[in-house]
Design an enzyme around this catalytic site. Structure first.
Site, PDB file in Angstrom:
ATOM      1  N   LYS A   6      14.401 -39.156  43.028  1.00 13.71           N
ATOM      2  CA  LYS A   6      15.170 -38.318  43.946  1.00 13.71           C
ATOM      3  C   LYS A   6      14.989 -38.892  45.347  1.00 13.71           C
ATOM      4  CE  LYS A   6      17.112 -34.097  44.957  1.00 13.71           C
ATOM      5  NZ  LYS A   6      18.239 -33.426  44.290  1.00 13.71           N
ATOM      6  N   THR A  29      15.140 -31.722  49.718  1.00 16.69           N
ATOM      7  CA  THR A  29      15.045 -30.762  50.813  1.00 16.69           C
ATOM      8  C   THR A  29      14.892 -29.350  50.259  1.00 16.69           C
ATOM      9  OG1 THR A  29      17.454 -30.462  50.952  1.00 16.69           O
ATOM     10  CG2 THR A  29      16.483 -32.230  52.281  1.00 16.69           C
ATOM     11  N   GLY A  38      22.585 -21.306  31.939  1.00 18.74           N
ATOM     12  CA  GLY A  38      21.223 -20.893  31.627  1.00 18.74           C
ATOM     13  C   GLY A  38      20.424 -21.909  30.842  1.00 18.74           C
ATOM     14  N   GLY A  82      28.328 -28.783  34.903  1.00 20.17           N
ATOM     15  CA  GLY A  82      26.901 -28.513  34.979  1.00 20.17           C
ATOM     16  C   GLY A  82      26.470 -27.147  34.473  1.00 20.17           C
ATOM     17  N   ASP A 108      12.848 -30.498  42.352  1.00 11.90           N
ATOM     18  CA  ASP A 108      13.774 -30.897  41.298  1.00 11.90           C
ATOM     19  C   ASP A 108      13.142 -31.839  40.279  1.00 11.90           C
ATOM     20  OD1 ASP A 108      15.674 -29.376  42.566  1.00 11.90           O
ATOM     21  OD2 ASP A 108      16.730 -31.062  43.462  1.00 11.90           O
ATOM     22  N   LYS A 152      23.101 -30.632  39.011  1.00  7.45           N
ATOM     23  CA  LYS A 152      22.663 -32.038  38.943  1.00  7.45           C
ATOM     24  C   LYS A 152      21.287 -32.169  38.304  1.00  7.45           C
ATOM     25  CE  LYS A 152      23.026 -33.034  43.318  1.00  7.45           C
ATOM     26  NZ  LYS A 152      23.509 -31.721  43.803  1.00  7.45           N
TER      27      LYS A 152
END
Length: 227
Positions: free
Chosen positions: A35, A39, A203, A172, A48, A13
């Site tokens: 976001k 967590t 990657g 993804g 993230d 994501k």
């Protein structure tokens, strides 16, 4: 506005959010990302949204709350003895960003039905609220391997139940040497009836940011629009 959700956790994501941010910014949009719950990250650690900034080059990102334990938001908040933001607070944060940017990306935590607050509201409920006042598209990030077909169909059914049509599917992380199963899954996902937007190479997050931004639009041959 775009919500990025996944069939599960660790499906790509964040890198998909970064790739979409780079794609939209590259076409001239002013882009922000949000976001609701982060967590598994402590104070001062890279999260993230920092990864989205690094890869995409956008400068405006926000978190609703950050919790240290790598758990679902409600459980992590219990361990931290910290109250979670309400759905109304998430809405306010998102719409504030929307007032200053032409496009806002919202990255969910885990899957679509992971609870975001103590009242049991999920990313799906947040999407329904946003849909009532703004134009919204939902990008669903899938795995390439075994199990992805069931998880994808379950999430699509949950979206349909809430009258939230997805903008499309993204794999993804696509391996350089896909297995027979992965090739079969790709063919299925491309024909499932929901637009197939593209796939990100395995990657992709390890690419240099300039290279990532250059290639990001090519990963979405059927690019989502910018509502």
């Amino acid at each position: 506005m775009t919500f990025v959700t996944g069939t599960d956790t660790d499906v790509g994501k964040t890198v998909t959010t970064a790739a979409l941010a780079a794609t939209f910014a590259g076409s001239g949009a002013t882009v922000a990302a949000y976001k609701p719950t982060q967590t598994g990250v402590g104070p001062g650690e890279r999260a993230d949204m920092a990864e989205v900034v690094r890869l995409s080059g956008i400068s405006t990102v926000r978190e609703g709350i950050r919790l240290r334990d790598p758990m679902a938001p409600v459980a992590a908040a219990v361990r931290a003895e910290s109250p979670l933001p309400t759905l109304e607070q998430h809405m306010e944060n998102i719409m504030t960003l929307a007032g200053d940017h032409s496009h806002v990306l919202v990255e969910g935590a885990g899957g679509l039905l992971v609870e975001l607050d103590a009242q049991g509201h999920t990313l799906a409920e947040l999407a329904v609220r946003v849909c009532s006042i703004a134009t919204l598209q939902i990008v669903l990030v899938c795995r390439s391997g075994l199990g992805t077909l069931n998880h994808t169909q379950l999430t699509l059914e949950a979206l349909q139940h809430r009258q939230l049509p997805p903008a499309g599917l993204v794999i993804g992380s696509w391996p350089s040497t896909p297995s027979y199963i992965e090739q079969s899954n790709l063919e299925y996902l491309q024909a499932v009836g929901t637009p197939f937007l593209g796939l990100l190479p395995e990657g992709a997050a390890r690419l240099a940011p300039a290279t990532f931004r250059q290639h990001a639009p090519t990963w979405f041959p059927c690019s989502p629009h910018q509502p």
